[in-house]
Design an enzyme around this catalytic site. Structure first.
Site, PDB file in Angstrom:
ATOM      1  N   GLU A 122      69.219  90.367  22.130  1.00  0.00           N
ATOM      2  CA  GLU A 122      69.574  91.783  21.975  1.00  0.00           C
ATOM      3  C   GLU A 122      68.463  92.679  22.530  1.00  0.00           C
ATOM      4  O   GLU A 122      67.274  92.449  22.274  1.00  0.00           O
ATOM      5  CB  GLU A 122      69.793  92.087  20.500  1.00  0.00           C
ATOM      6  CG  GLU A 122      70.202  93.532  20.222  1.00  0.00           C
ATOM      7  CD  GLU A 122      70.347  93.837  18.745  1.00  0.00           C
ATOM      8  OE1 GLU A 122      71.012  94.830  18.407  1.00  0.00           O
ATOM      9  OE2 GLU A 122      69.789  93.072  17.915  1.00  0.00           O
ATOM     10  N   LYS A 199      78.083  96.896  20.342  1.00  0.00           N
ATOM     11  CA  LYS A 199      77.817  96.445  18.976  1.00  0.00           C
ATOM     12  C   LYS A 199      78.789  97.099  18.007  1.00  0.00           C
ATOM     13  O   LYS A 199      78.848  98.318  17.893  1.00  0.00           O
ATOM     14  CB  LYS A 199      76.374  96.802  18.619  1.00  0.00           C
ATOM     15  CG  LYS A 199      75.830  96.162  17.359  1.00  0.00           C
ATOM     16  CD  LYS A 199      74.324  96.358  17.296  1.00  0.00           C
ATOM     17  CE  LYS A 199      73.693  95.669  16.109  1.00  0.00           C
ATOM     18  NZ  LYS A 199      72.222  95.744  16.151  1.00  0.00           N
ATOM     19  N   CYS A 236      74.256  90.938  17.269  1.00  0.00           N
ATOM     20  CA  CYS A 236      73.350  90.977  16.122  1.00  0.00           C
ATOM     21  C   CYS A 236      74.043  91.107  14.774  1.00  0.00           C
ATOM     22  O   CYS A 236      74.606  90.152  14.264  1.00  0.00           O
ATOM     23  CB  CYS A 236      72.313  92.081  16.321  1.00  0.00           C
ATOM     24  SG  CYS A 236      70.864  91.851  15.232  1.00  0.00           S
TER      25      CYS A 236
END
Length: 388
Positions: A122, A199, A236
């Site tokens: 990330e 995300k 993540c």
């Protein structure tokens, strides 16, 4: 990396290998990781080059049963975990260019090791500076997903080696409104950008002050059809949400990458479980990638927990691994060293496991869709039955 890295353990595998041998060691690995995986052999020159440049290079084979009507679908997946190179106080361009050079070298090692799809961590081009809550200089790392310097740099490598690269960056949507996003760019083996994923879940825990910089994706759960297989990217914090993994799988992903940035003392107890569980529950391969090292910033910041202000986020513990749909997984990369993990997988294992366990067949999506719609209603009340 700060001096504190020297005080960190290298990881479970390092401890096991130092204290167990032979059949006893094999049995522990079998119990922990599902089965004993055959190692991938790299040429001596490549292994030496990696070691000379302080890069851990390891590889494993995750095999499927031989079928009569389908040929094996073998793909080599590489996970790269890296540390920042320059101090966080160095000029932005200097920091990014140094990381480009370092990770570019690691990508070339992975490519020479036969990797077909390479996943990076990330926000790999920058320190994970979102703990500071400072806008400048960190927002200057944001760049176009389609035309920014990082995509141009990686497109050349993708084209040169015929590889697919998953490149998670801090994106600035220059074509629309200049808004910042946490984004993964998927670059084809041709060097062209196939598309991007953002995300879906933004943390608001501890020093992870990311909603100060960007918000949740509006792109949903796109899956990218590459020449090597269908790929999804669950960035993540999304790994904590089982439905997030599930939606990429329902959209036909065979491999789901989880590029991350997470520290010890917060998530390490969860790390080896979540991506592995997702692989099992969704009949897919998962690739958990975490950065490594301790990043120190110029200004102190607090964590909202009453403890003293500090200048570092904590230790990013690496430990990247690949998990398979049958529940097996590779050993992890180091907790303290930059590294490349190459896993040669047979994508036929996805369907074979689906047929064996039948989770997709028995998951009752219709029932849950109805109930989730009810729960999402502000007027919903839990159905709890009490004794009269």
């Amino acid at each position: 990396m700060s001096a504190s890295v020297a005080e960190q353990s290298g990881g479970v595998e390092e401890i096991l290998n130092a204290n167990l041998k032979g059949k006893e060691l094999e049995e522990v690995y079998r119990i922990l990781y599902g089965r004993i995986l055959k190692p991938l052999e790299f040429c001596a020159d490549l292994s030496k080059f990696a070691a000379d440049n302080n890069v851990q290079l390891v590889g494993y084979m995750i095999e499927a049963a031989k079928e009569q009507l389908r040929a094996p679908r073998k793909v080599r997946i590489a996970a790269i975990q890296n540390a920042i190179v320059e101090p966080t106080t160095a000029p932005i361009a200097q920091q990014r260019e140094a990381i480009h050079r370092r990770v570019g070298q690691m990508i070339e090692i992975a490519a020479h090791g036969g990797a077909n799809i390479i996943g990076l961590q990330e926000a790999w081009t920058m320190p994970f500076a979102f703990c500071t809550r400072e806008r400048l200089p960190w927002t200057e790392f944001a760049e176009s997903a389609e035309h920014g310097p990082t995509t141009k740099f990686l497109s050349q490598l993708a084209r040169k080696y015929g590889i697919v690269i998953i490149s998670p960056i801090l994106e600035r949507d220059e074509s629309k409104d200049d808004v910042i996003w946490n984004t993964a760019v998927v670059i084809s083996h041709t060097g062209n950008v196939i598309g991007k994923s953002r995300k879906n879940h933004i943390p608001r825990v501890g020093d992870f002050n990311e909603s100060t910089y960007y918000m949740e994706s509006t792109l949903g759960h796109p899956v990218f059809e590459t020449v090597f297989g269908k790929v999804g990217v669950n960035i993540c914090y999304g790994r904590h949400h089982p439905q997030n993994w599930m939606m990429y799988a329902l959209n036909s992903a065979e491999i789901i990458f989880n590029p991350s940035a997470t520290v010890n003392g917060l998530s390490e107890a969860l790390w080896g479980i979540e991506a592995r569980n997702a692989a099992i529950a969704n009949h897919v391969f998962t690739v958990a990638i975490n950065r490594v090292g301790t990043e120190v910033f110029a200004n102190e910041f607090t964590s909202g927990n009453g403890l003293p202000a500090h200048k570092d986020f904590g230790h990013f513990y690496g430990s990247s691994y690949v998990a398979a749909p049958d529940g097996s997984r590779t050993p992890s990369l180091s907790r303290t060293q930059e590294g490349i993990l190459v896993a040669e997988v047979d994508l036929n294992l996805c369907r074979q496991t689906k047929d064996h366990w039948g989770f997709r067949m028995t998951q009752r999506l219709d029932m849950y869709a109805e109930k989730l719609a009810e729960v999402a209603d502000p007027e919903f009340r839990p159905n709890v039955i009490k004794e009269h």
